[in-house]
Design a protein around this motif. Structure first.
Motif, PDB file in Angstrom:
ATOM      1  N   MET A 296      -0.625  14.661   4.898  1.00  0.00           N
ATOM      2  CA  MET A 296       0.090  14.456   3.647  1.00  0.00           C
ATOM      3  C   MET A 296      -0.795  14.857   2.474  1.00  0.00           C
ATOM      4  SD  MET A 296       2.288  11.039   3.892  1.00  0.00           S
ATOM      5  CE  MET A 296       1.485  10.051   2.704  1.00  0.00           C
TER       6      MET A 296
ATOM      7  N   ASP B  91       0.818  -1.216   0.000  1.00  0.00           N
ATOM      8  CA  ASP B  91       0.000   0.000   0.000  1.00  0.00           C
ATOM      9  C   ASP B  91       0.852   1.267   0.000  1.00  0.00           C
ATOM     10  OD1 ASP B  91      -2.271  -1.462  -0.015  1.00  0.00           O
ATOM     11  OD2 ASP B  91      -2.757  -1.190   2.108  1.00  0.00           O
ATOM     12  N   TYR B  92       1.981   1.241   0.738  1.00  0.00           N
ATOM     13  CA  TYR B  92       2.739   2.485   0.854  1.00  0.00           C
ATOM     14  C   TYR B  92       3.407   2.861  -0.460  1.00  0.00           C
ATOM     15  CZ  TYR B  92       6.473  -0.875   1.958  1.00  0.00           C
ATOM     16  OH  TYR B  92       7.342  -1.928   1.947  1.00  0.00           O
TER      17      TYR B  92
ATOM     18  N   LEU C  51       8.468  18.383  -3.860  1.00  0.00           N
ATOM     19  CA  LEU C  51       8.238  18.066  -5.269  1.00  0.00           C
ATOM     20  C   LEU C  51       7.351  19.114  -5.956  1.00  0.00           C
ATOM     21  CD1 LEU C  51       8.442  15.905  -7.582  1.00  0.00           C
ATOM     22  CD2 LEU C  51       6.291  14.997  -6.703  1.00  0.00           C
ATOM     23  N   HIS C  52       6.193  19.391  -5.358  1.00  0.00           N
ATOM     24  CA  HIS C  52       5.217  20.232  -6.065  1.00  0.00           C
ATOM     25  C   HIS C  52       5.374  21.719  -5.757  1.00  0.00           C
ATOM     26  CE1 HIS C  52       3.188  16.723  -7.539  1.00  0.00           C
ATOM     27  NE2 HIS C  52       2.920  16.278  -6.324  1.00  0.00           N
TER      28      HIS C  52
ATOM     29  N   LEU D 122      -4.021   5.190 -10.985  1.00  0.00           N
ATOM     30  CA  LEU D 122      -3.236   4.331 -10.095  1.00  0.00           C
ATOM     31  C   LEU D 122      -3.691   2.878 -10.168  1.00  0.00           C
ATOM     32  CD1 LEU D 122      -2.934   6.595  -6.904  1.00  0.00           C
ATOM     33  CD2 LEU D 122      -1.077   5.859  -8.406  1.00  0.00           C
TER      34      LEU D 122
ATOM     35  N   MET E  20      -4.964  11.887  -2.292  1.00  0.00           N
ATOM     36  CA  MET E  20      -5.776  10.721  -1.953  1.00  0.00           C
ATOM     37  C   MET E  20      -5.312  10.133  -0.632  1.00  0.00           C
ATOM     38  SD  MET E  20      -6.866   7.673  -4.455  1.00  0.00           S
ATOM     39  CE  MET E  20      -7.843   6.305  -3.843  1.00  0.00           C
TER      40      MET E  20
ATOM     41  N   GLU F  12       7.792  15.121   1.178  1.00  0.00           N
ATOM     42  CA  GLU F  12       8.070  14.779  -0.225  1.00  0.00           C
ATOM     43  C   GLU F  12       7.260  15.606  -1.214  1.00  0.00           C
ATOM     44  OE1 GLU F  12       9.498  10.180  -0.718  1.00  0.00           O
ATOM     45  OE2 GLU F  12       7.439  10.562  -0.158  1.00  0.00           O
TER      46      GLU F  12
ATOM     47  N   ARG G   9      -1.221  14.559  -9.254  1.00  0.00           N
ATOM     48  CA  ARG G   9      -1.267  13.710  -8.058  1.00  0.00           C
ATOM     49  C   ARG G   9      -0.566  14.365  -6.878  1.00  0.00           C
ATOM     50  NH1 ARG G   9       1.340   8.271 -10.468  1.00  0.00           N
ATOM     51  NH2 ARG G   9      -0.375   7.521 -11.760  1.00  0.00           N
ATOM     52  N   GLY G  10      -1.228  14.333  -5.738  1.00  0.00           N
ATOM     53  CA  GLY G  10      -0.599  14.841  -4.523  1.00  0.00           C
ATOM     54  C   GLY G  10      -0.529  16.351  -4.501  1.00  0.00           C
TER      55      GLY G  10
ATOM     56  N   PHE H 130      -5.982   6.658   1.981  1.00  0.00           N
ATOM     57  CA  PHE H 130      -6.426   5.289   1.753  1.00  0.00           C
ATOM     58  C   PHE H 130      -7.020   4.651   3.003  1.00  0.00           C
ATOM     59  CE2 PHE H 130      -3.140   6.284  -1.302  1.00  0.00           C
ATOM     60  CZ  PHE H 130      -3.742   5.886  -2.482  1.00  0.00           C
TER      61      PHE H 130
ATOM     62  N   MET I 148      -7.059   8.753 -10.659  1.00  0.00           N
ATOM     63  CA  MET I 148      -5.677   9.064 -10.287  1.00  0.00           C
ATOM     64  C   MET I 148      -4.690   8.315 -11.173  1.00  0.00           C
ATOM     65  SD  MET I 148      -5.379  11.103  -7.637  1.00  0.00           S
ATOM     66  CE  MET I 148      -4.136  10.747  -6.395  1.00  0.00           C
TER      67      MET I 148
ATOM     68  N   ARG J 299       1.776   2.533  -3.322  1.00  0.00           N
ATOM     69  CA  ARG J 299       0.678   3.254  -3.956  1.00  0.00           C
ATOM     70  C   ARG J 299       0.582   4.673  -3.384  1.00  0.00           C
ATOM     71  NH1 ARG J 299      -5.004   0.661  -3.033  1.00  0.00           N
ATOM     72  NH2 ARG J 299      -4.495   1.440  -0.974  1.00  0.00           N
ATOM     73  N   THR J 300       0.751   4.784  -2.052  1.00  0.00           N
ATOM     74  CA  THR J 300       0.730   6.112  -1.431  1.00  0.00           C
ATOM     75  C   THR J 300       1.808   7.000  -2.052  1.00  0.00           C
ATOM     76  OG1 THR J 300       0.075   5.074   0.641  1.00  0.00           O
ATOM     77  CG2 THR J 300       0.826   7.353   0.758  1.00  0.00           C
TER      78      THR J 300
ATOM     79  N   ARG K 294       3.161   6.768  -4.987  1.00  0.00           N
ATOM     80  CA  ARG K 294       2.780   7.158  -6.351  1.00  0.00           C
ATOM     81  C   ARG K 294       1.698   8.222  -6.321  1.00  0.00           C
ATOM     82  NH1 ARG K 294       2.910   1.267  -8.223  1.00  0.00           N
ATOM     83  NH2 ARG K 294       5.031   1.074  -9.019  1.00  0.00           N
ATOM     84  N   ALA K 295       0.778   8.097  -5.331  1.00  0.00           N
ATOM     85  CA  ALA K 295      -0.328   9.060  -5.244  1.00  0.00           C
ATOM     86  C   ALA K 295       0.167  10.462  -4.918  1.00  0.00           C
ATOM     87  CB  ALA K 295      -1.341   8.607  -4.199  1.00  0.00           C
ATOM     88  N   LYS K 296       1.406  10.575  -4.442  1.00  0.00           N
ATOM     89  CA  LYS K 296       1.973  11.894  -4.162  1.00  0.00           C
ATOM     90  C   LYS K 296       2.504  12.556  -5.422  1.00  0.00           C
ATOM     91  CE  LYS K 296       3.921  10.505   0.147  1.00  0.00           C
ATOM     92  NZ  LYS K 296       5.138  10.403   0.959  1.00  0.00           N
ATOM     93  N   GLY K 297       2.608  11.765  -6.482  1.00  0.00           N
ATOM     94  CA  GLY K 297       3.130  12.327  -7.714  1.00  0.00           C
ATOM     95  C   GLY K 297       4.614  12.096  -7.905  1.00  0.00           C
ATOM     96  N   LEU K 298       5.197  11.272  -7.038  1.00  0.00           N
ATOM     97  CA  LEU K 298       6.635  11.005  -7.159  1.00  0.00           C
ATOM     98  C   LEU K 298       6.915  10.248  -8.453  1.00  0.00           C
ATOM     99  CD1 LEU K 298       7.292   9.810  -3.511  1.00  0.00           C
ATOM    100  CD2 LEU K 298       7.856  12.032  -4.486  1.00  0.00           C
TER     101      LEU K 298
ATOM    102  N   ARG L 182       1.375  13.041 -12.979  1.00  0.00           N
ATOM    103  CA  ARG L 182       2.172  13.130 -11.748  1.00  0.00           C
ATOM    104  C   ARG L 182       2.162  14.538 -11.171  1.00  0.00           C
ATOM    105  NH1 ARG L 182       6.067   9.155 -13.768  1.00  0.00           N
ATOM    106  NH2 ARG L 182       7.277  10.833 -14.678  1.00  0.00           N
TER     107      ARG L 182
ATOM    108  N   SER M 231      -0.430   1.982   4.801  1.00  0.00           N
ATOM    109  CA  SER M 231      -0.308   2.988   3.747  1.00  0.00           C
ATOM    110  C   SER M 231       0.870   3.933   3.937  1.00  0.00           C
ATOM    111  CB  SER M 231      -1.594   3.806   3.643  1.00  0.00           C
ATOM    112  OG  SER M 231      -2.636   2.970   3.195  1.00  0.00           O
TER     113      SER M 231
ATOM    114  N   MET N  71      -1.728  10.725   7.275  1.00  0.00           N
ATOM    115  CA  MET N  71      -2.125  10.577   5.865  1.00  0.00           C
ATOM    116  C   MET N  71      -2.909  11.809   5.400  1.00  0.00           C
ATOM    117  SD  MET N  71      -1.115   7.733   4.421  1.00  0.00           S
ATOM    118  CE  MET N  71      -2.210   7.586   3.019  1.00  0.00           C
TER     119      MET N  71
ATOM    120  N   ARG O 202      13.639   5.276  -3.238  1.00  0.00           N
ATOM    121  CA  ARG O 202      13.425   5.776  -1.884  1.00  0.00           C
ATOM    122  C   ARG O 202      12.448   4.917  -1.083  1.00  0.00           C
ATOM    123  NH1 ARG O 202      13.693  11.202   0.768  1.00  0.00           N
ATOM    124  NH2 ARG O 202      11.690  11.382   1.806  1.00  0.00           N
TER     125      ARG O 202
ATOM    126  N   GLN P   7       8.122  11.538   4.849  1.00  0.00           N
ATOM    127  CA  GLN P   7       6.996  11.192   3.989  1.00  0.00           C
ATOM    128  C   GLN P   7       6.083  12.387   3.707  1.00  0.00           C
ATOM    129  OE1 GLN P   7       5.378   7.145   4.508  1.00  0.00           O
ATOM    130  NE2 GLN P   7       6.744   6.932   6.244  1.00  0.00           N
ATOM    131  N   VAL P   8       5.912  13.241   4.704  1.00  0.00           N
ATOM    132  CA  VAL P   8       5.030  14.392   4.475  1.00  0.00           C
ATOM    133  C   VAL P   8       5.711  15.436   3.587  1.00  0.00           C
ATOM    134  CG1 VAL P   8       3.720  16.261   5.565  1.00  0.00           C
ATOM    135  CG2 VAL P   8       3.806  14.015   6.641  1.00  0.00           C
TER     136      VAL P   8
END
Ligand SMILES: Nc1ncnc2c1ncn2[C@@H]1O[C@H](COP(=O)(O)OP(=O)(O)O)[C@@H](O)[C@H]1O
Ligand code: SF4
Ligand SMILES: [Mg+2]
Lengths: 306, 327
Positions: free
Chosen positions: B168, A203-204, B120-121, B57, B95, B116, B89-90, B97, B55, A206-207, A209-213, B86, B103, B165, A221, B113-114
């Protein structure tokens, strides 16, 4: 963490005690002795030899002497066969050779195995995957006893890239290190692939990817470190086995390593060498597994030792 | 209000060894800016697959979006190339989960994780992203956020992880937050906390939300509109109050009867809908709910009902008017 390491090292004491008792008992239970020859030696000579090496003592006394010598003077005793040489001398001569060869083999195993496994997983069911796993199956199924001569035929006799056999220069190390490392690289590749395939379904991922990485960042990473955790498990025993020498490859390439010496000692009933090697292997194994467990803690923050 | 997302004929299939799974069968829906849309339905009816399709995905293989459009701010999400999607997304669409335990990446810290998406964006540097991460964790009411951002996920409870989450998800101020059953894996009390949190944040921030759940009860106080899904199709769509006051699809009625009521007598039994959802591989013709439907008639077995408007902003796919009489 420091206390954990000390506890693990203290655990070596019972382990070594146990192993030494068993090997000692086995050595004495097996028929035949170190001074058996085709043409039997005169009984007086044997009696003298046994007296010289303390073999006329009761078995428990022999064991206690043997262990106290190791424990307090780090003295593994004399070799029964190599006149005038102690087991310590033999270790000093042959162990570094095996260790160097083993280290080179491990490096080759990792350098080939890890990328191959990762590539196969990322390109699952493509030509890359089939190629990689084909190579892995080849590596696992072709034993060193076959691979060694093949390497010699191709790269020494036909192409003259490397010397046929021997030891002492880097060029001489290449082929035996490959012969040793290829099989291990195949094992690492298959495990890495399986582990990677599992991780990229998590799942993580997918998470991430959902960030746009980008896919590269997701893999490097988020996936790699997780995927490496199971792979680290097998590296411990692999390390210990390779470092203490491997008979077949050392035999094929005429390398004066410990593996070759160990096997000869068994057939010669040179018990101090045999027992010393086994004890040393046990120490390596425990240390290597400790190193693996510390690697775990480094890779996986959920694991903490106290 | 302006339309934020317009989905037309979205169709997603999984090509498995057993056959083609029709997970999402040409669904249409709109979502306005700042609106909250609930998607409701039993497990396996295509809720997750429909939003994952938006998305992009969907795990491929075996899955693929085989048709349809999803217009978001003038661009079709389905046709975007990888780089474009991309960047959405985010950033524009975030999204969260179902299972907060799995997740989050176990080997990376919360900060790692937060931050990133921020780096990025929004192009933040380390110092900025660190500051912003703390703000975000404060925003989702994580106590002592500044001391906890270098902790790992396993050091947080399930509810706290879901807050992470959400933090994020909100990090880049998305126009749309998709929450796929974000409370299903949590304890009941925690569920309420998370639901409240999202409701409050939505008011503060004003983004649109798609909230997926199999529990119509949760949706009541949360959504503006609801899509009821069954077997990969939307079978009823209405404003939330109309759906409760005037449900028109037999499946929606069934779902409503299976909500526990606080005012009901202790002993009244809940009546879950009998039977199981159909196999999405070999879908027979006709209405996919027919085998479980007490209103079913001859026609239902042969002809598939399409969504039709039955009242203002209220569409239903059913041959029968459950309020009485035939259509
Ligand atoms: N990776 C997959 N491979 C095959 N079928 C899948 C996959 N993911 C989902 N499906 C199928 O798609 C259908 C819808 O799933 P999903 O959208 O996850 O349901 P839910 O409404 O519970 O979120 C299910 O019947 C499921 O079996
Ligand atoms: S179309 Fe027929 S079977 Fe389907 S829900 Fe309506 S009445 Fe029931
Ligand atoms: Mg789901």
């Amino acid at each position: 963490m420091g206390r954990y390491i000390i506890r693990r090292l203290l655990l070596l004491i019972p382990v070594l005690f146990f192993i030494s008792v068993i090997t000692f008992a086995l050595a004495h239970a097996v028929p035949g002795g170190p001074f058996d020859r085709e043409k039997p030696l005169p009984p007086e000579v044997i009696a003298n030899l046994e007296k010289y090496y303390g073999l006329d003592q009761p078995v428990w006394k022999q064991y206690v002497d043997y262990v106290t010598d190791i424990a307090f003077r780090f003295d593994f005793g004399p070799s029964y066969r190599s006149r005038g040489r102690s087991v310590n001398d033999i270790f000093a001569d042959h162990l570094p050779v095996s260790a160097q060869l083993g280290l080179a083999a491990i490096v080759i195993a990792l350098v080939i195995g890890l990328p191959l496994g990762i590539l196969s997983a990322l390109k699952q069911n493509t030509l890359w995957d089939y190629l990689g796993m084909g190579l892995a199956i080849f590596g696992v199924s072709v034993p060193a006893i076959v691979l060694g001569p093949i390497l010699i035929l191709i790269f020494a006799l036909a192409l003259h890239w490397f010397p046929v056999a021997g030891w002492g220069t880097p060029a001489k190390m290449v082929m035996p290190a490959f012969a040793l490392g290829l099989r291990e690289s195949a094992i690492i590749a298959r495990l890495t692939r399986a582990s990677m395939l599992q991780v990229i379904r998590e799942d993580y991922i997918r998470t991430a990817r959902a960030k746009g990485l980008s896919e590269r960042v997701v893999m490097v990473r988020h996936a790699l470190k997780n995927a490496f955790i199971p792979v680290a498990t097998i590296l411990g025993p692999m390390f210990a086995a390779l470092l203490t020498g491997t008979f077949i490859v050392e035999q094929i390439f005429a390398i004066p390593g410990m593996g070759k010496y160990f096997i000869t000692s068994i057939t010669n009933r040179d018990y101090p060498v045999v027992m010393g090697t086994i004890l040393l292997y046990a120490v390596f194994l425990v240390l290597a597994n400790l190193a693996v467990d510390l690697t775990y803690a480094f890779l996986d923050p959920r694991i903490r030792y106290t | 209000m302006a339309t934020l997302l317009q989905v037309k004929g979205l169709k997603t299939q999984f090509f498995t060894q057993d056959g083609v799974v029709n997970a999402v069968n040409a669904i249409d829906f709109d979502l306005n800016e700042g609106e909250t849309l609930g998607i409701v339905g039993e497990s396996g009816c295509g809720k997750s697959v429909s939003v994952l399709s938006l998305m992009r995905l969907i795990p491929s293989p075996p899955g693929r979006v085989v048709g349809g459009e999803a217009w978001f701010q003038g661009r079709d999400l389905i046709k975007m190339d990888m780089e474009e999607i991309r960047s959405v997304r985010g950033n524009k669409i975030a999204m969260i989960f179902q299972d907060p335990m799995t997740s989050l990446n176990p080997v990376l810290t919360i900060y790692q994780q937060v931050s990133e998406a921020l780096e990025l964006h929004l192009g933040m540097d380390k110092r900025q992203s660190r500051k912003r991460t703390i703000e975000l964790l404060d925003l989702v009411r994580i106590p002592a956020a500044a001391n906890r951002i270098d902790d790992y996920p396993h050091q947080f409870s399930g509810g706290m992880r879901q807050r992470v989450m959400i933090a994020m998800g909100l990090s880049c101020n998305p126009q749309l937050l998709i929450a796929d059953e974000p409370t299903t894996a949590l304890d009941v009390t925690i569920q309420a906390q998370i639901t409240d949190l999202v409701r409050q944040l939505k008011q503060e921030i004003g983004m649109a939300v798609i909230w997926i759940t199999h529990d119509l009860g949760i949706i009541a106080g949360l959504a503006d509109r609801v899509n009821v899904m069954y077997a990969g199709s939307i079978v009823e769509s209405a404003d939330v109050k109309d759906l409760y006051a005037d449900p028109r699809h037999p499946y929606t009625l069934g779902l409503l009867h299976s909500i526990p009521r606080l005012d009901a007598e202790r002993k009244t039994r809940l009546t879950p809908i009998e039977g199981l959802p159909p196999d999405l591989i070999d879908m027979p013709p006709g209405c996919s709910f027919a085998p479980r439907c007490r209103f079913a008639m001859e026609k239902c077995l042969t002809e598939t009902p399409a969504l039709e408007t039955v009242a203002r902003r209220h569409t239903v796919a059913c041959w029968v008017d459950v309020t009485g009489g035939k259509r």
